[in-house]
Enzyme design. Structure first.
Site, PDB file in Angstrom:
ATOM      1  N   ARG A  46       0.534  -1.375   0.266  1.00 41.91           N
ATOM      2  CA  ARG A  46      -0.007   0.011  -0.066  1.00 41.91           C
ATOM      3  C   ARG A  46       0.975   1.068   0.338  1.00 41.91           C
ATOM      4  O   ARG A  46       0.644   2.002  -0.172  1.00 41.91           O
ATOM      5  CB  ARG A  46      -0.890   0.274   1.449  1.00 41.91           C
ATOM      6  CG  ARG A  46      -2.648  -0.731   0.639  1.00 41.91           C
ATOM      7  CD  ARG A  46      -2.832  -0.482   1.872  1.00 41.91           C
ATOM      8  NE  ARG A  46      -2.941  -0.669   3.017  1.00 41.91           N
ATOM      9  CZ  ARG A  46      -3.575  -0.672   4.193  1.00 41.91           C
ATOM     10  NH1 ARG A  46      -4.746  -1.330   3.897  1.00 41.91           N
ATOM     11  NH2 ARG A  46      -3.385  -1.358   5.167  1.00 41.91           N
ATOM     12  N   LYS A 144       1.509 -19.300   4.280  1.00 40.77           N
ATOM     13  CA  LYS A 144       0.329 -19.111   5.337  1.00 40.77           C
ATOM     14  C   LYS A 144       0.926 -17.642   6.745  1.00 40.77           C
ATOM     15  O   LYS A 144       0.837 -16.798   6.495  1.00 40.77           O
ATOM     16  CB  LYS A 144       1.026 -20.105   6.222  1.00 40.77           C
ATOM     17  CG  LYS A 144       2.132 -19.504   7.743  1.00 40.77           C
ATOM     18  CD  LYS A 144       2.639 -21.173   8.185  1.00 40.77           C
ATOM     19  CE  LYS A 144       2.343 -20.845  10.219  1.00 40.77           C
ATOM     20  NZ  LYS A 144       3.207 -19.809  10.333  1.00 40.77           N
ATOM     21  N   HIS A 236       3.867 -26.618  10.261  1.00 39.31           N
ATOM     22  CA  HIS A 236       5.147 -27.368   9.672  1.00 39.31           C
ATOM     23  C   HIS A 236       5.513 -28.720  10.699  1.00 39.31           C
ATOM     24  O   HIS A 236       5.841 -29.467  10.056  1.00 39.31           O
ATOM     25  CB  HIS A 236       6.156 -26.307  10.694  1.00 39.31           C
ATOM     26  CG  HIS A 236       6.116 -25.640  10.378  1.00 39.31           C
ATOM     27  ND1 HIS A 236       5.836 -24.801   8.831  1.00 39.31           N
ATOM     28  CD2 HIS A 236       5.893 -23.959  11.321  1.00 39.31           C
ATOM     29  CE1 HIS A 236       6.430 -23.417   9.140  1.00 39.31           C
ATOM     30  NE2 HIS A 236       6.136 -22.693  10.008  1.00 39.31           N
TER      31      HIS A 236
HETATM   32  C1  BG6 Z   1       6.279 -19.406  11.675  1.00 41.07           C
HETATM   33  C2  BG6 Z   1       5.620 -19.435  12.865  1.00 41.07           C
HETATM   34  O1  BG6 Z   1       6.200 -19.899  10.375  1.00 41.07           O
HETATM   35  O2  BG6 Z   1       8.045 -20.458  12.016  1.00 41.07           O
HETATM   36  C3  BG6 Z   1       6.404 -18.558  14.075  1.00 41.07           C
HETATM   37  O3  BG6 Z   1       4.889 -18.142  12.402  1.00 41.07           O
HETATM   38  C4  BG6 Z   1       7.927 -19.186  13.883  1.00 41.07           C
HETATM   39  O4  BG6 Z   1       5.810 -18.567  15.176  1.00 41.07           O
HETATM   40  C5  BG6 Z   1       8.514 -19.620  12.983  1.00 41.07           C
HETATM   41  O5  BG6 Z   1       8.719 -18.273  15.261  1.00 41.07           O
HETATM   42  C6  BG6 Z   1       9.964 -20.582  12.674  1.00 41.07           C
HETATM   43  O6  BG6 Z   1      10.440 -21.198  11.931  1.00 41.07           O
HETATM   44  P1  BG6 Z   1      12.055 -21.210  12.090  1.00 41.07           P
HETATM   45  O7  BG6 Z   1      12.599 -21.145  10.951  1.00 41.07           O
HETATM   46  O8  BG6 Z   1      12.712 -20.443  12.565  1.00 41.07           O
HETATM   47  O9  BG6 Z   1      12.393 -22.719  13.083  1.00 41.07           O
END
Ligand code: BG6
Length: 485
Positions: A46, A144, A236
């Site tokens: 925006r 997501k 995840h």
């Molecule tokens: C994200 C979550 O998808 O993944 C976060 O929204 C989280 O809350 C993050 O901290 C963790 O990702 P990574 O790659 O640092 O393990």
């Protein structure tokens, strides 16, 4: 695979994800000569930025990354960047975008990446469609969260499907871009050693831990009301579980791999009203310590009391022949003592110990696949302690270590998004999540949340810097299993 795209449209280009991950990933790909020669990247948001202002923003974001690899020049990458302001609720921005991109660029293929608030997905897709930017040469990547439950996820997926068919929809789970996650497939299906024991006959249980030391990190607005189950498990952790549990796909391609994952997700036994209290534990951190310094509790960071869980532990089962009776323990949380993400496969012990009469204790083999902070694979095996054994045989658990950092020391550790953005540009959906997977994930998660509310379960307190509520320890200890801290 479809031909590579020549144009990237980055929605949410001035946001945090873009500055920390997306622009740096594109910069690295460019520096490695992996981007199509004439590729142009249009940032949109925006904000009313000019091309030069967007390039300046990107420069600030990229300087630390460039400092770490002096072989790569920033200028050629910045020269690829343009900016078009777009307000998702106003069609005129999309018309301006279509004009800027131009019909030639459209025929060269568009890779669109939405990293905006999910509430903007529907108007953005309608805007793209209306401006002719959703044609056959366009594919869309979605970050997501894709909804907050099955119903809202379906609504988003329907809106996307009205303009982009499934084969041109790329749902991102950045864990699938992590090198060790892909290595799990290499380990399972590139070696003959493990697969014969990779089942209920050989495996005692599986543990999946994603522990974070961070707290809310300025994400108060997003996180509260979402919680660990929806933020981490729904996507995840269930993807990790699916990769551990799936049958061997016939080939490494998008259909074969995703067909096998979705079968696992649909075989997950529901944790519902009758089992939520015994198969799940939720927690919320109170004031404590992180990295030796005092930190406030969740409610203090938020400024009000909340029922949002910052920790969840689950005992799951995959109801099929391969995994009959094998528990899959999962836990994830914020403000835990260390940043540590791993998958642990605990094999069954030997059927009979020939050393028992000589006093030796045997530990079952464990395979530990470490995702973070350092990547590595470690197989714990029993070995004899050196000595003459006059007072009994001593065996000790020792690691067979595959440190990926050392084994591939010449290779740069890539950001997960590098792989995913390149796959989006080149049109390979293997490491993206298909609609049926997302929906199976939500169905399972919704049953758990329903179980929590029916049983009036609220998060138990744990002190920041500890491994979650003590009930999470009891969850596994009841089965004679200890979490691998
Ligand atoms: C994200 C979550 O998808 O993944 C976060 O929204 C989280 O809350 C993050 O901290 C963790 O990702 P990574 O790659 O640092 O393990």
């Amino acid at each position: 695979m479809t031909p590579s795209c020549e144009t990237v449209l980055l929605f949410g280009a001035t946001g945090d994800l873009s500055r920390r991950m997306l622009l740096p990933s594109l910069f690295h790909l460019d520096a490695d000569g992996l981007l199509p020669k004439h590729l142009v990247i249009y940032g949109t948001s925006r904000s009313h930025l000019t091309d030069q202002e967007f390039q300046a923003l990107a420069r600030t974001a990229l300087e630390p990354f460039q400092a770490a690899r002096p072989d790569a020049a920033l200028e050629p990458f910045l020269a690829r960047l343009r900016f078009v302001p777009v307000d998702a609720s106003d069609p005129s921005g999309f018309a301006a975008l279509a004009e800027a991109v131009g019909p030639c660029a459209q025929s060269g293929g568009l890779a669109i990446f939405l990293s905006t608030a999910p509430s903007l997905f529907e108007p953005t897709i309608a805007g793209l469609h209306g401006a002719g930017l959703a044609g056959e040469n366009a594919r869309i990547g979605l970050e997501k969260p894709l909804g907050h439950d099955l119903g809202s996820s379906r609504a988003i997926n329907d809106a996307v499907a009205s303009a982009f068919p499934e084969e041109r929809t790329f749902r991102i789970d950045h864990y699938l871009g992590k090198e060790t996650v892909q290595n799990l497939l290499a380990l399972r299906f590139g070696n003959s050693l493990f697969e014969p024991r990779w089942n209920a006959g050989g495996v005692d249980h599986v543990q999946i831990t994603v522990a974070e030391t961070v707290g809310l990190e300025g994400r108060v607005g997003f996180y509260d009301g979402v919680g660990a189950l929806r933020d981490m498990v729904q996507n995840h952790m269930l993807q990790l579980l699916a990769l551990v549990a799936m049958e061997p796909p016939s080939r490494f391609d998008a259909t074969a791999v995703r067909d096998e994952k979705v079968k696992v997700l649909r075989s997950l036994r529901r944790i519902d009203r009758s089992t939520a209290a015994t198969h799940s534990v939720i927690g919320q951190y109170s004031a404590g310590a992180a990295a030796g310094a005092p930190v406030p509790g969740y409610a203090e960071e938020l400024g009000k009391p909340s029922d949002t869980e910052t920790f969840v532990a689950l005992k799951a089962h995959v109801d099929n022949w391969r995994w009959k009776g094998v528990p899959f323990y999962m836990r994830t949380g914020k403000r835990l003592p260390v940043r540590h993400s791993e998958i642990l496969i605990q094999f069954k012990g030997v059927p009979h110990s020939i050393f028992a009469e000589r006093g030796a204790v045997l530990h079952p083999n464990r395979l530990i696949i470490r995702l973070q902070p350092e990547e590595g694979i470690r197989l714990m095996v029993m070995a004899k302690e050196p000595g003459l054994d006059r007072d009994g045989v001593r065996l000790r658990e020792v690691p067979l270590d595959l440190s990926l950092v050392n084994a591939f020391s010449g290779a740069r550790r890539r950001i997960a998004y590098e792989r995913l953005l390149l796959d989006l540009i080149e049109g390979d959906p293997t490491l993206f999540v298909r609609r049926d997977e997302v929906e199976a994930q939500w169905e399972w998660i919704d049953a758990i949340r329903d179980g929590w509310s029916t049983n009036m379960m609220t998060p138990r307190t744990y002190q920041a810097g500890t491994w979650g509520p003590s009930a999470a320890i009891a969850l596994t200890e009841r089965d004679g299993v200890s979490w691998n801290d």
